[in-house]
Design a protein around this motif. Sequence first.
Motif, mmCIF file in Angstrom:
data_model
loop_
_atom_site.group_PDB
_atom_site.id
_atom_site.type_symbol
_atom_site.label_atom_id
_atom_site.label_comp_id
_atom_site.label_asym_id
_atom_site.label_seq_id
_atom_site.Cartn_x
_atom_site.Cartn_y
_atom_site.Cartn_z
ATOM 1 N N PRO A 71 0.824 -1.218 0.000
ATOM 2 C CA PRO A 71 0.000 0.000 0.000
ATOM 3 C C PRO A 71 0.861 1.272 0.000
ATOM 4 N N GLU A 72 2.019 1.205 0.634
ATOM 5 C CA GLU A 72 2.904 2.363 0.662
ATOM 6 C C GLU A 72 3.427 2.697 -0.739
ATOM 7 N N ASP A 73 3.670 1.658 -1.555
ATOM 8 C CA ASP A 73 4.110 1.890 -2.935
ATOM 9 C C ASP A 73 3.029 2.628 -3.717
ATOM 10 N N VAL A 74 1.789 2.189 -3.548
ATOM 11 C CA VAL A 74 0.674 2.836 -4.251
ATOM 12 C C VAL A 74 0.543 4.280 -3.774
ATOM 13 N N ASP A 75 0.638 4.482 -2.461
ATOM 14 C CA ASP A 75 0.570 5.847 -1.925
ATOM 15 C C ASP A 75 1.671 6.726 -2.501
ATOM 16 N N ARG A 76 2.865 6.167 -2.622
ATOM 17 C CA ARG A 76 4.003 6.920 -3.171
ATOM 18 C C ARG A 76 3.725 7.347 -4.614
ATOM 19 N N VAL A 77 3.224 6.412 -5.426
ATOM 20 C CA VAL A 77 2.943 6.717 -6.837
ATOM 21 C C VAL A 77 1.843 7.770 -6.941
ATOM 22 N N VAL A 78 0.787 7.603 -6.169
ATOM 23 C CA VAL A 78 -0.315 8.567 -6.203
ATOM 24 C C VAL A 78 0.172 9.929 -5.715
ATOM 25 N N GLY A 79 0.987 9.923 -4.678
ATOM 26 C CA GLY A 79 1.552 11.188 -4.184
ATOM 27 C C GLY A 79 2.438 11.867 -5.214
ATOM 28 N N ASP A 80 3.266 11.071 -5.907
ATOM 29 C CA ASP A 80 4.113 11.633 -6.968
ATOM 30 C C ASP A 80 3.264 12.251 -8.078
ATOM 31 N N LEU A 81 2.182 11.575 -8.429
ATOM 32 C CA LEU A 81 1.289 12.119 -9.463
ATOM 33 C C LEU A 81 0.661 13.428 -8.997
ATOM 34 N N ALA A 82 0.273 13.483 -7.735
ATOM 35 C CA ALA A 82 -0.317 14.713 -7.185
ATOM 36 C C ALA A 82 0.702 15.853 -7.205
ATOM 37 N N MET A 83 1.958 15.529 -6.846
ATOM 38 C CA MET A 83 3.007 16.555 -6.850
ATOM 39 C C MET A 83 3.281 17.075 -8.261
ATOM 40 N N ARG A 86 -1.146 16.161 -11.464
ATOM 41 C CA ARG A 86 -2.145 15.332 -12.151
ATOM 42 C C ARG A 86 -3.478 15.419 -11.417
ATOM 43 N N LYS A 87 -4.560 15.422 -12.182
ATOM 44 C CA LYS A 87 -5.903 15.517 -11.615
ATOM 45 C C LYS A 87 -6.233 14.288 -10.768
ATOM 46 N N THR A 88 -7.211 14.462 -9.901
ATOM 47 C CA THR A 88 -7.693 13.360 -9.072
ATOM 48 C C THR A 88 -8.174 12.205 -9.939
ATOM 49 N N GLU A 93 -7.392 6.630 -11.977
ATOM 50 C CA GLU A 93 -7.215 5.674 -13.072
ATOM 51 C C GLU A 93 -5.992 4.787 -12.840
ATOM 52 N N TYR A 94 -4.911 5.364 -12.336
ATOM 53 C CA TYR A 94 -3.711 4.573 -12.028
ATOM 54 C C TYR A 94 -4.033 3.505 -10.985
#
Length: 109
Positions: A71-83, A86-88, A93-94
């Motif tokens: 779950p931490e990997d997914v959080d990292r990727v989503v956080g990187d996209l937010a930084m 990238r839109k919600t 979608e990722y």
Amino acid sequence: MGEARWQVIAGGAVPQGPLMMDPWQFQAVCVDAFVASWRARGLSPVTIDNDIGLLERTLTALGRPAWEVTPEDVDRVVGDLAMKGRKTSTRREYVQIFRGFHRFLQARK
């Protein structure tokens, strides 16, 4: 009732090659099977092409085979996209494409 009879079929019962496979190579085989399942379900070729690209980008961003993702990997990727701004909906979608692929792997475990 008749007597059950067994028939011996030559070949293919025991793998002839090594039982170990490179995890990235195995993941690629799994992705191909996942995509084949989309085609079998009749998804549009355009949808499939778009989703293949999204899945590849997601797996690359995660940086490890799907069965080792935390779950931490997914959080990292989503956080990187937010930084990166990238839109919600894009971030969702990722997560959704990875969730679908992971579910596919679990069903075939």
